[in-house]
Design a protein around this motif. Structure first.
Motif, mmCIF file in Angstrom:
data_model
loop_
_atom_site.group_PDB
_atom_site.id
_atom_site.type_symbol
_atom_site.label_atom_id
_atom_site.label_comp_id
_atom_site.label_asym_id
_atom_site.label_seq_id
_atom_site.Cartn_x
_atom_site.Cartn_y
_atom_site.Cartn_z
ATOM 1 N N LEU A 28 0.831 -1.188 0.000
ATOM 2 C CA LEU A 28 0.000 0.000 0.000
ATOM 3 C C LEU A 28 0.874 1.250 0.000
ATOM 4 C CD1 LEU A 28 -2.775 1.341 0.205
ATOM 5 C CD2 LEU A 28 -2.592 1.154 2.683
ATOM 6 N N VAL A 29 1.883 1.283 0.842
ATOM 7 C CA VAL A 29 2.796 2.421 0.888
ATOM 8 C C VAL A 29 3.469 2.586 -0.466
ATOM 9 C CG1 VAL A 29 4.948 3.299 1.874
ATOM 10 C CG2 VAL A 29 3.188 2.344 3.368
ATOM 11 N N ASN A 30 3.975 1.497 -1.014
ATOM 12 C CA ASN A 30 4.661 1.562 -2.294
ATOM 13 C C ASN A 30 3.754 2.062 -3.405
ATOM 14 O OD1 ASN A 30 7.061 0.740 -1.207
ATOM 15 N ND2 ASN A 30 6.878 -1.369 -1.875
ATOM 16 N N SER A 31 2.494 1.687 -3.391
ATOM 17 C CA SER A 31 1.604 2.094 -4.466
ATOM 18 C C SER A 31 1.216 3.562 -4.356
ATOM 19 C CB SER A 31 0.355 1.215 -4.478
ATOM 20 O OG SER A 31 -0.429 1.474 -3.339
ATOM 21 N N GLU A 32 1.266 4.132 -3.185
ATOM 22 C CA GLU A 32 0.867 5.522 -2.997
ATOM 23 C C GLU A 32 2.043 6.488 -2.972
ATOM 24 O OE1 GLU A 32 -1.617 5.736 0.445
ATOM 25 O OE2 GLU A 32 -3.143 4.469 -0.447
ATOM 26 N N LEU A 33 3.238 6.004 -2.834
ATOM 27 C CA LEU A 33 4.418 6.848 -2.747
ATOM 28 C C LEU A 33 4.790 7.344 -4.138
ATOM 29 C CD1 LEU A 33 6.513 7.839 -0.675
ATOM 30 C CD2 LEU A 33 7.860 5.829 -1.224
ATOM 31 N N VAL A 34 4.820 8.667 -4.316
ATOM 32 C CA VAL A 34 5.111 9.218 -5.635
ATOM 33 C C VAL A 34 6.404 10.027 -5.679
ATOM 34 C CG1 VAL A 34 2.697 9.240 -6.363
ATOM 35 C CG2 VAL A 34 3.670 11.260 -5.241
ATOM 36 N N TYR A 35 6.871 10.510 -4.521
ATOM 37 C CA TYR A 35 8.050 11.380 -4.510
ATOM 38 C C TYR A 35 8.784 11.250 -3.175
ATOM 39 C CZ TYR A 35 10.949 15.564 -4.331
ATOM 40 O OH TYR A 35 12.020 16.413 -4.214
ATOM 41 N N LEU A 36 10.098 11.244 -3.261
ATOM 42 C CA LEU A 36 10.951 11.324 -2.073
ATOM 43 C C LEU A 36 11.910 12.487 -2.237
ATOM 44 C CD1 LEU A 36 12.061 7.629 -1.399
ATOM 45 C CD2 LEU A 36 10.455 8.990 -0.065
ATOM 46 N N GLY A 37 11.960 13.346 -1.253
ATOM 47 C CA GLY A 37 12.971 14.396 -1.170
ATOM 48 C C GLY A 37 13.895 14.014 -0.032
ATOM 49 N N LEU A 38 15.059 13.506 -0.365
ATOM 50 C CA LEU A 38 15.999 12.990 0.632
ATOM 51 C C LEU A 38 17.091 14.020 0.889
ATOM 52 C CD1 LEU A 38 16.310 9.434 -0.935
ATOM 53 C CD2 LEU A 38 14.804 10.157 0.926
ATOM 54 N N VAL A 39 17.314 14.330 2.155
ATOM 55 C CA VAL A 39 18.261 15.378 2.524
ATOM 56 C C VAL A 39 19.384 14.782 3.356
ATOM 57 C CG1 VAL A 39 18.553 17.591 3.712
ATOM 58 C CG2 VAL A 39 16.409 17.094 2.515
ATOM 59 N N PRO B 163 9.724 1.723 -5.207
ATOM 60 C CA PRO B 163 8.511 1.613 -6.015
ATOM 61 C C PRO B 163 8.790 2.032 -7.456
ATOM 62 C CG PRO B 163 8.061 2.760 -3.967
ATOM 63 C CD PRO B 163 9.544 2.608 -4.062
ATOM 64 N N SER B 164 8.221 1.340 -8.385
ATOM 65 C CA SER B 164 8.400 1.648 -9.799
ATOM 66 C C SER B 164 7.889 3.048 -10.107
ATOM 67 C CB SER B 164 7.641 0.622 -10.635
ATOM 68 O OG SER B 164 7.759 0.922 -11.993
ATOM 69 N N GLY B 165 8.667 3.803 -10.859
ATOM 70 C CA GLY B 165 8.252 5.135 -11.276
ATOM 71 C C GLY B 165 8.423 6.223 -10.238
ATOM 72 N N LEU B 166 9.010 5.903 -9.109
ATOM 73 C CA LEU B 166 9.194 6.882 -8.042
ATOM 74 C C LEU B 166 10.123 8.005 -8.491
ATOM 75 C CD1 LEU B 166 8.686 7.509 -4.997
ATOM 76 C CD2 LEU B 166 10.775 6.215 -4.530
ATOM 77 N N TRP B 167 9.776 9.233 -8.157
ATOM 78 C CA TRP B 167 10.646 10.380 -8.387
ATOM 79 C C TRP B 167 11.421 10.630 -7.101
ATOM 80 C CZ3 TRP B 167 7.844 14.953 -11.216
ATOM 81 C CH2 TRP B 167 7.337 14.507 -12.444
ATOM 82 N N VAL B 168 12.738 10.797 -7.209
ATOM 83 C CA VAL B 168 13.593 10.994 -6.040
ATOM 84 C C VAL B 168 14.566 12.137 -6.300
ATOM 85 C CG1 VAL B 168 15.278 9.947 -4.473
ATOM 86 C CG2 VAL B 168 13.494 8.521 -5.519
ATOM 87 N N ASP B 169 14.609 13.077 -5.374
ATOM 88 C CA ASP B 169 15.661 14.090 -5.335
ATOM 89 C C ASP B 169 16.484 13.811 -4.090
ATOM 90 O OD1 ASP B 169 15.205 15.854 -7.582
ATOM 91 O OD2 ASP B 169 13.391 16.544 -6.554
ATOM 92 N N ALA B 170 17.772 13.577 -4.271
ATOM 93 C CA ALA B 170 18.678 13.317 -3.148
ATOM 94 C C ALA B 170 19.617 14.514 -3.026
ATOM 95 C CB ALA B 170 19.452 12.032 -3.380
ATOM 96 N N PHE B 171 19.441 15.279 -1.972
ATOM 97 C CA PHE B 171 20.203 16.501 -1.754
ATOM 98 C C PHE B 171 21.374 16.238 -0.813
ATOM 99 C CE2 PHE B 171 15.799 17.683 -2.506
ATOM 100 C CZ PHE B 171 15.905 18.666 -3.475
ATOM 101 N N VAL B 172 22.527 16.786 -1.146
ATOM 102 C CA VAL B 172 23.708 16.716 -0.289
ATOM 103 C C VAL B 172 24.376 18.088 -0.327
ATOM 104 C CG1 VAL B 172 25.245 15.828 -2.105
ATOM 105 C CG2 VAL B 172 25.784 15.366 0.288
ATOM 106 N N GLY B 173 24.868 18.527 0.825
ATOM 107 C CA GLY B 173 25.500 19.834 0.893
ATOM 108 C C GLY B 173 26.893 19.833 0.282
ATOM 109 N N GLU B 174 27.230 20.928 -0.352
ATOM 110 C CA GLU B 174 28.541 21.075 -0.995
ATOM 111 C C GLU B 174 29.688 20.789 -0.018
ATOM 112 O OE1 GLU B 174 31.067 24.579 -3.324
ATOM 113 O OE2 GLU B 174 29.277 25.134 -2.166
ATOM 114 N N TYR B 175 29.514 21.169 1.245
ATOM 115 C CA TYR B 175 30.582 21.027 2.232
ATOM 116 C C TYR B 175 30.408 19.819 3.154
ATOM 117 C CZ TYR B 175 31.532 25.789 0.704
ATOM 118 O OH TYR B 175 31.801 26.899 -0.055
ATOM 119 N N GLU B 176 29.614 18.855 2.741
ATOM 120 C CA GLU B 176 29.457 17.636 3.534
ATOM 121 C C GLU B 176 30.721 16.787 3.429
ATOM 122 O OE1 GLU B 176 26.072 16.032 4.591
ATOM 123 O OE2 GLU B 176 24.704 17.231 3.387
#
Length: 125
Positions: free
Chosen positions: A5-16, A52-65
């Motif tokens: 159910l979670v996988n079918s409803e998950l459309v976007y992840l913004g990972l920081v 999940p298939s078709g998931l949009w993901v933005d993975a953000f990392v800081g320049e100074y990490e």
């Protein structure tokens, strides 16, 4: 069933500034507090699971990490890159602590991208 159910409803992840592969933590002082076994690290690592298939993901990392966070992003790209619409985004002039300030300003690169992606993704479904 709940995972499906979670996988079918998950459309976007913004990972920081994320940790997606836990095995590198096993030999660190952080694991003194976490107490992870190798098998737990594997099971709990997002890189060992199919997204999940078709998931949009933005993975953000800081320049100074530290290099370790860039390694984590490369691991995520290797594991999920062919299965998702994954974008690795380096945020200028921030580190592991200051990148979170981006979420308090809707015009910042991180918050702005997340809001735009959510609007676009929910408009296509």
């Amino acid at each position: 069933q709940e995972a499906a159910l979670v996988n079918s409803e998950l459309v976007y992840l913004g990972l920081v500034s994320g940790v997606f592969q836990l095995s590198p933590l096993l030999a660190t002082r952080i694991n003194d507090k976490l107490g992870l076994s190798p098998s737990q690290a594997e099971v709990l690592s997002p890189t060992t699971h199919s997204p999940p298939s078709g998931l949009w993901v933005d993975a953000f990392v800081g320049e100074y990490e530290t290099a370790g966070f860039f390694d984590q992003h490369r691991a995520l790209q290797a594991a999920w890159g062919q299965h998702t619409r994954l974008h690795h985004r380096v945020v200028a002039s921030v580190d592991h602590l200051t990148i979170w300030d981006q979420l308090t300003d809707r015009d910042s690169p991180v918050a702005s991208r997340m809001l735009t992606a959510l609007e676009q993704r929910t408009a296509t479904d």
